[in-house]
Design a protein around this motif. Structure first.
Motif, short mmCIF file in Angstrom:
data_model
loop_
_atom_site.label_atom_id
_atom_site.label_comp_id
_atom_site.label_asym_id
_atom_site.label_seq_id
_atom_site.Cartn_x
_atom_site.Cartn_y
_atom_site.Cartn_z
N GLU A 1 0.83 -1.21 0.00
CA GLU A 1 0.00 0.00 0.00
C GLU A 1 0.86 1.26 0.00
OE1 GLU A 1 -3.28 0.27 -0.48
OE2 GLU A 1 -3.23 -1.89 -0.77
N LYS B 1 2.13 1.85 -3.49
CA LYS B 1 1.06 2.36 -4.36
C LYS B 1 0.88 3.86 -4.16
CE LYS B 1 -1.82 -1.79 -4.49
NZ LYS B 1 -3.10 -2.35 -4.03
N ARG B 2 0.83 4.30 -2.88
CA ARG B 2 0.67 5.73 -2.59
C ARG B 2 1.85 6.53 -3.15
NH1 ARG B 2 -1.25 3.78 2.25
NH2 ARG B 2 0.73 4.10 3.30
#
Length: 103
Positions: free
Chosen positions: A79, A82-83
């Motif tokens: 995650e 991804k950010r």
């Protein structure tokens, strides 16, 4: 006269697998490819008195960084990665939050 710099030895980081019975380090005797992301390794305890033998699975489960040679698309991004990639594509976080409010 300048002193020659002595190169420090490279520290080798090895995966240590511990015996579930006695806690000693196990040695990988052989391994077998099950998939491009998964291997089965056969291990043996280094304590002769223990004598444990078993098998373990070693699997790629998540990408921690993006590379230019990402051949296997089945490894998911974490995650945080991804950010980071979204921010790199859109701009900084303040720009990304403005776009979300405009809709």
């Amino acid at each position: 006269m300048t002193e020659a710099r002595v190169k420090k030895p490279i520290k080798r980081n090895y995966l240590r697998i511990f015996c579930p019975d006695c806690g000693e380090v196990c040695r990988v005797r052989t391994s077998q490819k099950l998939d491009s992301l998964l291997r089965r390794a056969y291990v043996m305890c280094q304590d002769i008195e223990c004598g444990y033998r078993g098998s373990i699975h070693i699997e790629h489960v998540a990408r921690l960084s993006a590379t230019g040679k990402e051949k296997d698309k089945r490894i998911p991004y974490t995650e945080s990665l991804k950010r980071h990639l979204q921010i790199a594509l859109i701009g900084d976080e303040s720009d990304a939050s403005k776009e979300g409010n405009d809709q």
